[in-house]
Design an enzyme around this catalytic site. Sequence first.
Site, PDB file in Angstrom:
ATOM      1  N   ALA A 164       0.835  -1.204   0.000  1.00 24.28           N
ATOM      2  CA  ALA A 164       0.000   0.000   0.000  1.00 24.28           C
ATOM      3  C   ALA A 164       0.869   1.254   0.000  1.00 24.28           C
ATOM      4  O   ALA A 164       0.615   2.211  -0.738  1.00 24.28           O
ATOM      5  CB  ALA A 164      -0.926  -0.005   1.217  1.00 24.28           C
ATOM      6  N   TYR A 165       1.901   1.236   0.803  1.00 27.58           N
ATOM      7  CA  TYR A 165       2.839   2.366   0.875  1.00 27.58           C
ATOM      8  C   TYR A 165       3.495   2.598  -0.481  1.00 27.58           C
ATOM      9  O   TYR A 165       3.535   3.719  -0.996  1.00 27.58           O
ATOM     10  CB  TYR A 165       3.887   2.063   1.946  1.00 27.58           C
ATOM     11  CG  TYR A 165       4.991   3.079   2.092  1.00 27.58           C
ATOM     12  CD1 TYR A 165       4.800   4.235   2.838  1.00 27.58           C
ATOM     13  CD2 TYR A 165       6.244   2.860   1.514  1.00 27.58           C
ATOM     14  CE1 TYR A 165       5.829   5.160   3.002  1.00 27.58           C
ATOM     15  CE2 TYR A 165       7.265   3.774   1.671  1.00 27.58           C
ATOM     16  CZ  TYR A 165       7.056   4.926   2.410  1.00 27.58           C
ATOM     17  OH  TYR A 165       8.063   5.834   2.567  1.00 27.58           O
ATOM     18  N   GLY A 166       4.017   1.533  -1.088  1.00 27.10           N
ATOM     19  CA  GLY A 166       4.682   1.658  -2.383  1.00 27.10           C
ATOM     20  C   GLY A 166       3.751   2.163  -3.461  1.00 27.10           C
ATOM     21  O   GLY A 166       4.131   2.982  -4.308  1.00 27.10           O
ATOM     22  N   LYS A 169       3.100   5.929  -3.002  1.00 22.38           N
ATOM     23  CA  LYS A 169       4.298   6.704  -3.337  1.00 22.38           C
ATOM     24  C   LYS A 169       4.538   6.707  -4.857  1.00 22.38           C
ATOM     25  O   LYS A 169       4.993   7.701  -5.416  1.00 22.38           O
ATOM     26  CB  LYS A 169       5.517   6.136  -2.609  1.00 22.38           C
ATOM     27  CG  LYS A 169       5.520   6.401  -1.113  1.00 22.38           C
ATOM     28  CD  LYS A 169       5.655   7.883  -0.793  1.00 22.38           C
ATOM     29  CE  LYS A 169       5.943   8.132   0.670  1.00 22.38           C
ATOM     30  NZ  LYS A 169       6.112   9.565   0.972  1.00 22.38           N
TER      31      LYS A 169
END
Length: 260
Positions: A164-166, A169
């Site tokens: 989710a973070y990747g 970003k």
Amino acid sequence: MTTNTNAPIGLLTGKVVFITGASRGIGAAAARLFAAEGAAVVLASRGIEALEKLVGEIRADGGVADAVQIDLADRASVRAAVARVEELHGRLDGAFNNGAAIQTAPGPLDTTTDEDIEEQFAVNFRAHWTAMNAEAALMRQGSGGAIVNTSSIGSRRANPALPAYGAMKRALNSITETAAVTWAPHGIRVNGITPGGTATEMIDTWEATTPGVVDRIMASTPLGRMAEPREIAELAAWLLSDRASIVTGAIIPADGGAGA
């Protein structure tokens, strides 16, 4: 461990710079560096006590700094923080959008929760979207400016540990490039930085939940070490300065060679 002893050269003299996520890590390093380089800084974070302490340190060293509380997940709060910059200084020359939240439960894509996706969207994508639009609107009232967004090495490749973070970003990289093209006629430059492993509290949190992460990061980094927050801030300072006047739409790695 690096020993960064670069003396200030007035790189940002006369500029008003807004910094989010400024109470710790890369943001706090940027606050100290930008002020030392001559900028009047407006520091934003959810942790107002830590911000006020940092403002006091900068002022004690002869710098110009103010604090404003912000909740990056709240669009109204983000817009209000940028409005506070206008109240204080009447203009905005540079913005370092640095707030970030690590995925709360590192793990495979099929175990990533709806809550993880929603938090990452709110903090690592929508907050930047909202901030950039407010910042650019204020910059257009003057003679333009520069915006730098903190992305991540995890946006440049598959990110099975933090999907989710990747993903958010990577989306941030896209709107950074689009904003650079859209606002270039207004004299606004927009760039992104993709740090690799950096010795911040966020990495400490990840290490606590997934022991061995720091060792793996260092083993995969050709320079063989983590970055210091000041090193990432140095790149942001250059991008915000007039020295980078032709640079826009760039997503610049700051990862010790890990992405090479």
